[in-house]
Design an enzyme around this catalytic site. Structure first.
Site, PDB file in Angstrom:
ATOM      1  N   ASP A   1       0.819  -1.205   0.000  1.00  0.00           N
ATOM      2  CA  ASP A   1       0.000   0.000   0.000  1.00  0.00           C
ATOM      3  C   ASP A   1       0.860   1.265   0.000  1.00  0.00           C
ATOM      4  O   ASP A   1       1.844   1.351   0.741  1.00  0.00           O
ATOM      5  CB  ASP A   1      -0.895  -0.018   1.252  1.00  0.00           C
TER       6      ASP A   1
ATOM      7  N   GLU B   1      14.546 -15.297   0.148  1.00  0.00           N
ATOM      8  CA  GLU B   1      14.965 -16.404   1.018  1.00  0.00           C
ATOM      9  C   GLU B   1      14.024 -17.597   0.898  1.00  0.00           C
ATOM     10  O   GLU B   1      14.326 -18.680   1.356  1.00  0.00           O
ATOM     11  CB  GLU B   1      14.928 -15.960   2.496  1.00  0.00           C
TER      12      GLU B   1
END
Ligand code: TEU
Length: 553
Positions: A209, A262
């Site tokens: 956002d 990751e």
């Protein structure tokens, strides 16, 4: 689920959870309701859903005021419901993007409450953007920044007895949405932990956002609001403002990208980036930053051949430089639905919603053929129009409330969607009333009314998505313009296997006869007025006014 860089060509469907499906009869949509409708989304043929916030929230801004980033608002469900949602969506090969709100918290967030219990200058206040006021008594806000939702962008911090401290906190949105301070290490850590919390639960990524807003210009200088574009475009405005699109924001996304990478498969980001041009937009998608970003310039191009063409060219060129796929979006929960936006206005100021629908369907089909990924907003597949006549007492958009009813168009696209039946709530809720009332005319636009009905908007979307998936040339890949004569926009998409699709959009009000060389191998059209015709030069396709078509190239 097939892996790879799915986000490069995905069709992502935005769910505004309070308005999608209500399972418990309180008139507000919820996660269990969404779970019951996953089969609908699988049948529609979307690759992923992005769900607007469902965190615990006072709902002063529809959930974009987050009280706790790791819990679910009890009105919308539980953490268990979200786990079920993730696994049930994945079973149907639908990926899940959540919505993260890193520019501000709610004033109900534990951090803000902690800050309120201290004096400005405390470590707790340092997590927010706090400055001394101007003037002898420091009773004037620190600068002239305004809230996007009207009024000052600053609110006074008061002592426990109510007297002013002389310090102010920044809120670019509602006063109950204090901006956080991205120079503070707690803030970095908290959001990284939040990303991991949800990634570990199996979500596929986040929509971010106000991704362009997190960092503010050093010294927080006054903004010359006169410079603001007279076009009224938010994008133009963001070219100058010291609170949007600051270079420092990119460091945050480099940090976040490392976290996403990751994971196996890597998690993805889509930024909500209201930035002035395609060059600034592409910066967010450099290889070590966000995967995708919303391309609002195209949304703002409207129903205008020249502006659409320019926006498409600039977008493709700038994204190619950073090896990122463009995204395309025509509607979302902040803008007037594109059926209404594109509808021509007659002399009496009345919008012709029938032509609006014709144009919206054509624009969607045309956009679905562009290279990259596409975002759909719930209900556009039904041809819903904007609800423009909501009574003041039901409206909830903070911009409406703060502007005294002169601004705040956002409730009209958030009206709960119709599923079935002949009267409200049209299968949305097991209770009678929805949190925003639906127009009676939506009976004809419900899922049940359109499903399996030839030529319905729902069937057009289903067919378009099915063909888009089946045709190797659609999704990511090259685009070659075939025509741009001010009335017809047409391009060819080609795949390495030699197959191709031609997409033509007739923006004019007369019939467009397509060149003989494009053939007559018709795949799908947005309107019924399409015919193969024989002419002296050979067979060709003719398409009616405000209609788009895909041909096998
Ligand atoms: O929208 C950001 C927003 O309000 C933009 O339209 C804004 O005008 C732009 O940043 C100016 O450049 C997001 C959400 O989509 C919206 O629903 C929220 O109200 C808002 O953030 C605050 O969280």
């Amino acid at each position: 689920m097939s892996g790879g860089e799915w986000w490069r060509h995905a069709v992502v469907y935005q769910v505004y959870p309070r308005s999608f499906a209500d399972s418990d009869g309180d008139g507000m949509g919820d996660i269990p309701g969404l779970i019951t409708r996953l089969d609908y989304l699988a049948d529609l043929g979307v690759d992923a859903i992005w769900i607007s916030p469902f965190y615990t929230s006072p709902l002063n801004d529809g959930g974009y005021d987050v009280e706790d980033y790791r819990s679910i608002d009890p009105r919308l469900g539980t953490l268990d419901d979200v786990d079920t949602l993730i696994s049930q969506a994945h079973e149907r090969s639908i990926r899940i993007l959540m919505d993260i709100v890193p520019n501000h918290t709610s004033s109900e967030h534990r951090w803000f409450k902690e800050a309120l219990a201290t004096e400005p200058g405390s470590p707790a206040w340092d997590r927010y953007v706090v400055r001394e006021g101007r003037g002898e008594d420091r009773e004037t806000p620190p600068n002239n920044w305004r809230s996007v939702f009207h009024g000052s962008g600053w609110s006074a911090i008061r002592h426990a007895d109510g007297s002013p401290t002389g310090y102010w906190y920044l809120h670019l949105f509602d006063p109950t949405q204090p901006d956080v301070n991205w120079d503070n290490t707690d803030v970095h850590q908290e959001f990284i932990d939040t990303l991991r919390f949800w990634f570990d639960r199996g979500i596929d990524g986040f929509r971010i956002d106000v991704a362009h807003g997190l960092v503010k210009e050093e010294g927080l200088p006054d903004y010359d609001y006169v410079k603001k574009s007279e076009s009224g475009s938010i994008l133009e405005d963001s070219a100058h403002a010291p609170f949007w699109d600051q270079d420092g924001v990119h460091d945050i996304y480099r940090e976040w990208r490392k976290v996403a990478d990751e994971y196996d498969p890597p998690r993805v980001f889509c930024g909500e980036t209201w930035v002035p041009n395609a060059e600034r937009l592409a910066r967010y998608q450099r290889p070590d930053e966000l995967h995708t970003s919303f391309n609002f310039a195209y949304l703002e191009a409207g129903w205008d051949a020249a502006r659409m063409r320019t926006s498409i060219d600039e977008t493709i060129a700038n994204h190619a430089r950073v090896d990122a796929p463009p995204t395309w979006v025509l509607s979302n929960h902040d803008v007037v639905r594109h059926r209404t936006r594109m509808a021509p206005i007659d002399e009496d100021g009345v919008r012709d919603l029938e032509r609006g629908l014709l144009r919206a369907r054509a624009a969607t089909l045309f956009t679905l053929a562009l290279p990259g990924s596409m975002y759909l907003y719930q209900g556009e597949e039904l041809g819903l129009f904007e609800v423009v006549d909501l009574a003041p007492e039901v409206r909830q958009d903070p911009a409406w409330l703060r502007s005294g009813g002169t601004d705040g168009t956002r409730d009209g696209c958030r009206v709960p969607i119709p599923w079935s039946g002949s009267s409200p709530s049209f299968g949305f809720s097991s209770g009678a009333a929805s949190w925003l009332p639906q127009p009676a005319g939506w009976a004809q636009l419900s899922v049940a009314a359109e499903r399996k009905v030839e030529d319905s908007t729902l069937e057009l979307y289903r067919l378009g998505l099915r063909i888009r998936r089946a045709e190797a040339s659609l999704g990511e890949g090259p685009l070659e313009w075939l025509c741009d004569d001010g009335t017809v926009l047409a391009f060819r998409r080609s795949a390495p296997d030699g197959s191709s699709v031609i997409c033509a959009l007739n923006l004019g009000t007369g019939i467009a006869r397509l060149p003989v060389e494009w053939g007559t191998d018709f795949l799908v059209a947005s309107g019924q007025d399409v015919a193969a015709m024989s002419t002296d030069e050979g067979d060709r396709i003719a398409i009616g006014a405000e209609t788009a078509v895909w041909l096998k190239g």
